[in-house]
Design an enzyme around this catalytic site. Sequence first.
Site, PDB file in Angstrom:
ATOM      1  N   GLN A  62       0.778  -1.242   0.000  1.00  0.00           N
ATOM      2  CA  GLN A  62       0.000   0.000   0.000  1.00  0.00           C
ATOM      3  C   GLN A  62       0.815   1.301   0.000  1.00  0.00           C
ATOM      4  OE1 GLN A  62      -3.566   2.266   2.468  1.00  0.00           O
ATOM      5  NE2 GLN A  62      -3.197   0.164   2.978  1.00  0.00           N
TER       6      GLN A  62
ATOM      7  N   GLY B  48      -7.994  23.029  21.313  1.00  0.00           N
ATOM      8  CA  GLY B  48      -8.510  23.767  22.457  1.00  0.00           C
ATOM      9  C   GLY B  48     -10.012  23.611  22.656  1.00  0.00           C
TER      10      GLY B  48
END
Length: 416
Positions: A17, A249
């Site tokens: 992959q 945050g």
Amino acid sequence: MSKPLEGIKIIDFTHVQAGPACTQMLAWFGADVIKVERPGAGDVTRSQLRDIPGVDALYFTMLNSNKRSLTLDTKMAEGKEILTKLIKESDVLVENFGPGALDRMGFTWEHIRELNPGMIVASVKGFSDGHHYEDLKVYENVAQCAGGAASTTGFDDGPPTVSAAALGDSNTGMHLAIGILTALRSRDVTGRGQKVAVSMQDSVLNLCRVKLRDQQRLDRVGYLEEYPQYPHGSFSDVVPRGGNAGGGGQPGWVLKCKGWETDPNAYIYFTIQGHAWAPICRAIGKEEWIDDPAYMTAQARQDKIFDIFGTIEEWLKDKTKFEAVDVLRKFDIPCSPVLSMKELANDPSLRASGTIAEVDHKERGKYLTVGSPIKFSDLKVEIKGSPLLGEHTDEILESLGYSQNQIAALHEQRVV
Ligand code: COA
């Protein structure tokens, strides 16, 4: 319309992959990508996890679209000769063999550079050169464990967990593609090729940078306020697994919607963006929280964040994930339904944008694959089916100057 990478010839010596994802993207953007595969077998993903007996598996078809396939035994003298000719007229060689395999084949970086000083040799390895694990062979989940993803993913009371997203494989391929394009740009200026190396560990870590941020914050203050462990749980000296907490945050969590008891994906991701507090309160019918000092600041909300999420879940109880998002979007609240692969496969917007494309394969018929996630104003990326094993062997050998008789002999000797 001509494609930006037209004229760039790539020897695609990749498998599985990580490498194929890189070269597939370059093929989408116009490069001539020649996938070199072992005669009779080819990339192992052709036969892994097959859903139709005898037909290339989706694992292969979804990572090798828009390429040509050349079968070549590069351990035979005649095979090495063909590869040498190809190297002389190509721009890039991409490989993700186990450590040292290309050297053992006789194609060291020094030798390739002698053959073609403009050549860019791009490699994926599990660990970077000189790393104390440089000799290790690596697959996706190994890389996720080595790069910090697994130790920080999952829930606090569970084991390290790997992500379904191919952070080790396709992500590394994308880093390699950026490296190749950078080296091509550099070659435009200097005329010289160079070696480009990306390790899977480094690529995973690059995506886990916020966790390295958190380790340093933890070292300094001893807690991480955005993790569910704060303020009621405890912290050790390493970044813990944060469940579904938001990494920035803004506190966030996966919340249950109508039908969650039977539908594994009847959830939304809900984010409490600081400045969206008033709209959130209005959306969920808790206007009294807007100016309440116990709720009105992010700090005040911290110790009761899971009670707040519980109240929002109460509000979500009679709404499907789609109905909920339709309400919340009017209040400008960052959120999304948790979408299943089935929902994504049938999403009309993703089909219209080409992010999911239906393509044709000579033996399989139609199948779905991912299209380019990068959209350009001057390039329409066309996704084509993947090549059959050795489909383009003869035409590539002809272009290298081999006669029909020579090609027949190469087939006979199983060089191609
Ligand atoms: N003709 C002849 N020999 C060929 C060939 C060809 N066309 N293509 C490959 N080979 C040979 C290689 O030269 C190598 O031979 P050697 O080990 O005797 O020198 C052999 O095939 C095996 O190659 P290798 O890449 O080591 O395969 P593997 O199946 O043992 O390991 C990986 C697979 C993915 C673990 C390993 O390739 C790896 O660690 N790659 C780097 C990291 C990576 O990309 N991981 C996968 C992410 S999806």
